[in-house]
Design a protein around this motif. Sequence first.
Motif, PDB file in Angstrom:
ATOM      1  N   ARG A  68      14.074  17.377 -17.794  1.00 21.90           N
ATOM      2  CA  ARG A  68      14.008  16.486 -16.627  1.00 21.90           C
ATOM      3  C   ARG A  68      12.907  16.940 -15.673  1.00 21.90           C
ATOM      4  O   ARG A  68      12.140  16.128 -15.178  1.00 21.90           O
ATOM      5  CB  ARG A  68      15.350  16.446 -15.895  1.00 21.90           C
ATOM      6  N   GLN A  69      12.834  18.234 -15.423  1.00 19.86           N
ATOM      7  CA  GLN A  69      11.807  18.770 -14.534  1.00 19.86           C
ATOM      8  C   GLN A  69      10.417  18.440 -15.068  1.00 19.86           C
ATOM      9  O   GLN A  69       9.538  18.026 -14.317  1.00 19.86           O
ATOM     10  CB  GLN A  69      11.977  20.286 -14.378  1.00 19.86           C
ATOM     11  N   GLN A  70      10.223  18.607 -16.373  1.00 19.42           N
ATOM     12  CA  GLN A  70       8.924  18.315 -16.977  1.00 19.42           C
ATOM     13  C   GLN A  70       8.583  16.825 -16.857  1.00 19.42           C
ATOM     14  O   GLN A  70       7.445  16.468 -16.560  1.00 19.42           O
ATOM     15  CB  GLN A  70       8.895  18.744 -18.448  1.00 19.42           C
ATOM     16  N   VAL A  71       9.564  15.965 -17.073  1.00 17.90           N
ATOM     17  CA  VAL A  71       9.323  14.523 -16.933  1.00 17.90           C
ATOM     18  C   VAL A  71       8.938  14.190 -15.493  1.00 17.90           C
ATOM     19  O   VAL A  71       7.971  13.451 -15.260  1.00 17.90           O
ATOM     20  CB  VAL A  71      10.567  13.711 -17.381  1.00 17.90           C
ATOM     21  N   ASP A 127       0.808  -1.215   0.000  1.00 15.15           N
ATOM     22  CA  ASP A 127       0.000   0.000   0.000  1.00 15.15           C
ATOM     23  C   ASP A 127       0.845   1.271   0.000  1.00 15.15           C
ATOM     24  O   ASP A 127       0.365   2.324  -0.383  1.00 15.15           O
ATOM     25  CB  ASP A 127      -0.941   0.014   1.209  1.00 15.15           C
ATOM     26  N   ARG A 128       2.085   1.195   0.412  1.00 20.15           N
ATOM     27  CA  ARG A 128       2.926   2.383   0.531  1.00 20.15           C
ATOM     28  C   ARG A 128       3.844   2.621  -0.671  1.00 20.15           C
ATOM     29  O   ARG A 128       4.440   3.668  -0.778  1.00 20.15           O
ATOM     30  CB  ARG A 128       3.782   2.284   1.803  1.00 20.15           C
ATOM     31  N   VAL A 129       3.951   1.657  -1.557  1.00 21.42           N
ATOM     32  CA  VAL A 129       4.926   1.773  -2.632  1.00 21.42           C
ATOM     33  C   VAL A 129       4.678   3.016  -3.497  1.00 21.42           C
ATOM     34  O   VAL A 129       5.616   3.741  -3.829  1.00 21.42           O
ATOM     35  CB  VAL A 129       4.989   0.485  -3.494  1.00 21.42           C
ATOM     36  N   LEU A 130       3.432   3.303  -3.850  1.00 19.37           N
ATOM     37  CA  LEU A 130       3.148   4.463  -4.697  1.00 19.37           C
ATOM     38  C   LEU A 130       3.364   5.768  -3.940  1.00 19.37           C
ATOM     39  O   LEU A 130       3.833   6.756  -4.519  1.00 19.37           O
ATOM     40  CB  LEU A 130       1.731   4.389  -5.250  1.00 19.37           C
ATOM     41  N   VAL A 131       3.051   5.776  -2.647  1.00 17.56           N
ATOM     42  CA  VAL A 131       3.271   6.981  -1.832  1.00 17.56           C
ATOM     43  C   VAL A 131       4.758   7.264  -1.711  1.00 17.56           C
ATOM     44  O   VAL A 131       5.210   8.400  -1.909  1.00 17.56           O
ATOM     45  CB  VAL A 131       2.632   6.820  -0.432  1.00 17.56           C
ATOM     46  N   GLU A 132       5.537   6.244  -1.412  1.00 19.29           N
ATOM     47  CA  GLU A 132       6.983   6.433  -1.261  1.00 19.29           C
ATOM     48  C   GLU A 132       7.623   6.833  -2.589  1.00 19.29           C
ATOM     49  O   GLU A 132       8.520   7.678  -2.629  1.00 19.29           O
ATOM     50  CB  GLU A 132       7.621   5.179  -0.685  1.00 19.29           C
ATOM     51  N   TYR A 133       7.163   6.243  -3.674  1.00 20.49           N
ATOM     52  CA  TYR A 133       7.680   6.603  -4.994  1.00 20.49           C
ATOM     53  C   TYR A 133       7.305   8.055  -5.323  1.00 20.49           C
ATOM     54  O   TYR A 133       8.134   8.815  -5.830  1.00 20.49           O
ATOM     55  CB  TYR A 133       7.128   5.640  -6.051  1.00 20.49           C
ATOM     56  N   TYR A 134       6.092   8.447  -5.019  1.00 17.94           N
ATOM     57  CA  TYR A 134       5.658   9.828  -5.237  1.00 17.94           C
ATOM     58  C   TYR A 134       6.570  10.793  -4.488  1.00 17.94           C
ATOM     59  O   TYR A 134       7.023  11.793  -5.044  1.00 17.94           O
ATOM     60  CB  TYR A 134       4.198  10.012  -4.784  1.00 17.94           C
ATOM     61  N   LEU A 135       6.843  10.490  -3.234  1.00 19.73           N
ATOM     62  CA  LEU A 135       7.705  11.361  -2.434  1.00 19.73           C
ATOM     63  C   LEU A 135       9.121  11.428  -3.008  1.00 19.73           C
ATOM     64  O   LEU A 135       9.756  12.490  -2.998  1.00 19.73           O
ATOM     65  CB  LEU A 135       7.728  10.902  -0.980  1.00 19.73           C
ATOM     66  N   ALA A 136       9.613  10.311  -3.526  1.00 23.63           N
ATOM     67  CA  ALA A 136      10.945  10.298  -4.130  1.00 23.63           C
ATOM     68  C   ALA A 136      10.991  11.161  -5.392  1.00 23.63           C
ATOM     69  O   ALA A 136      11.940  11.926  -5.600  1.00 23.63           O
ATOM     70  CB  ALA A 136      11.364   8.863  -4.453  1.00 23.63           C
ATOM     71  N   ILE A 137       9.978  11.065  -6.228  1.00 24.13           N
ATOM     72  CA  ILE A 137       9.924  11.876  -7.451  1.00 24.13           C
ATOM     73  C   ILE A 137       9.752  13.349  -7.091  1.00 24.13           C
ATOM     74  O   ILE A 137      10.375  14.229  -7.694  1.00 24.13           O
ATOM     75  CB  ILE A 137       8.792  11.400  -8.391  1.00 24.13           C
ATOM     76  N   ASP A 138       8.923  13.622  -6.087  1.00 27.29           N
ATOM     77  CA  ASP A 138       8.748  15.001  -5.623  1.00 27.29           C
ATOM     78  C   ASP A 138      10.079  15.572  -5.137  1.00 27.29           C
ATOM     79  O   ASP A 138      10.408  16.729  -5.418  1.00 27.29           O
ATOM     80  CB  ASP A 138       7.699  15.042  -4.509  1.00 27.29           C
ATOM     81  N   ASN A 139      10.856  14.761  -4.458  1.00 26.78           N
ATOM     82  CA  ASN A 139      12.178  15.177  -3.997  1.00 26.78           C
ATOM     83  C   ASN A 139      13.109  15.452  -5.189  1.00 26.78           C
ATOM     84  O   ASN A 139      13.879  16.428  -5.168  1.00 26.78           O
ATOM     85  CB  ASN A 139      12.775  14.121  -3.069  1.00 26.78           C
ATOM     86  N   LEU A 140      13.035  14.622  -6.228  1.00 30.99           N
ATOM     87  CA  LEU A 140      13.838  14.864  -7.437  1.00 30.99           C
ATOM     88  C   LEU A 140      13.443  16.190  -8.094  1.00 30.99           C
ATOM     89  O   LEU A 140      14.306  16.919  -8.581  1.00 30.99           O
ATOM     90  CB  LEU A 140      13.680  13.719  -8.432  1.00 30.99           C
ATOM     91  N   CYS A 141      12.150  16.493  -8.091  1.00 31.57           N
ATOM     92  CA  CYS A 141      11.683  17.790  -8.632  1.00 31.57           C
ATOM     93  C   CYS A 141      12.299  18.940  -7.850  1.00 31.57           C
ATOM     94  O   CYS A 141      12.776  19.914  -8.434  1.00 31.57           O
ATOM     95  CB  CYS A 141      10.165  17.887  -8.545  1.00 31.57           C
ATOM     96  N   LEU A 142      12.276  18.815  -6.550  1.00 28.30           N
ATOM     97  CA  LEU A 142      12.831  19.858  -5.697  1.00 28.30           C
ATOM     98  C   LEU A 142      14.331  20.011  -5.942  1.00 28.30           C
ATOM     99  O   LEU A 142      14.831  21.125  -6.087  1.00 28.30           O
ATOM    100  CB  LEU A 142      12.550  19.541  -4.225  1.00 28.30           C
ATOM    101  N   GLU A 143      15.051  18.908  -6.004  1.00 26.46           N
ATOM    102  CA  GLU A 143      16.489  18.957  -6.280  1.00 26.46           C
ATOM    103  C   GLU A 143      16.763  19.582  -7.638  1.00 26.46           C
ATOM    104  O   GLU A 143      17.723  20.331  -7.800  1.00 26.46           O
ATOM    105  CB  GLU A 143      17.084  17.545  -6.241  1.00 26.46           C
ATOM    106  N   ASP A 179       5.476  15.262 -14.928  1.00 28.84           N
ATOM    107  CA  ASP A 179       4.545  14.352 -15.606  1.00 28.84           C
ATOM    108  C   ASP A 179       4.341  13.071 -14.801  1.00 28.84           C
ATOM    109  O   ASP A 179       3.229  12.554 -14.709  1.00 28.84           O
ATOM    110  CB  ASP A 179       5.055  14.003 -17.008  1.00 28.84           C
ATOM    111  N   VAL A 180       5.421  12.545 -14.232  1.00 27.37           N
ATOM    112  CA  VAL A 180       5.318  11.334 -13.419  1.00 27.37           C
ATOM    113  C   VAL A 180       4.475  11.611 -12.173  1.00 27.37           C
ATOM    114  O   VAL A 180       3.612  10.806 -11.808  1.00 27.37           O
ATOM    115  CB  VAL A 180       6.715  10.784 -13.046  1.00 27.37           C
ATOM    116  N   LEU A 181       4.704  12.748 -11.535  1.00 33.72           N
ATOM    117  CA  LEU A 181       3.889  13.105 -10.366  1.00 33.72           C
ATOM    118  C   LEU A 181       2.409  13.201 -10.749  1.00 33.72           C
ATOM    119  O   LEU A 181       1.539  12.700 -10.021  1.00 33.72           O
ATOM    120  CB  LEU A 181       4.358  14.441  -9.769  1.00 33.72           C
TER     121      LEU A 181
END
Length: 175
Positions: free
Chosen positions: A155-158, A124-140, A161-163
């Motif tokens: 890269r930012q646009q991709v 149940d947490r895999v999509l939430v954790e992945y979302y947070l990781a991608i959100d962190n990549l956006c911030l970086e 899009d994933v988020l």
Amino acid sequence: MFSEDDFETIAHETGSDDLLSEDDLRLPEGANVLVRVHAVRAWLTRRKHDADRAIGQVALALQMLMQDKPESSHPRRRRVQPTAPYTRVLELQQELQAAQDRLQAYTETEELFEDYLAHTTSNDRVLVEYYLAIDNLCLEQTQAPQEAEGSQAIRQQVFEDVLHRLERVTAPESD
């Protein structure tokens, strides 16, 4: 965490990868997490395939332009616009670089997704954790030095899009 058999079963029970990879896909509130995971995976695979196809199309256009003999086929055009082929080559090279950057970013996000699937202990947490990781990549990405501005924008646009995709497949369908 998830086995290939789980994904094969879900794929056959819920529809084709084409259906699950649609940009406007909305899953109902009660959709199984495996269906949601498969929808994300199918979408990432389709996006990578689209980026790869774009690379091939631009490379073909570039090859055809480089093989074109302007002096034999278009003598007047050559005299009127001597820099047009050169300008077009530069445009195609920029398109090619953008398509390669897009493919690289989708590959990175797909590999990260597969890592989360393999190492997250709760389905149940895999999509939430992945979302947070991608959100962190956006911030970086927004905080990174602006050295390769075009690549960073792609890269930012991709990542965005994933988020957006994750939000679409995890948010309940509204009436």
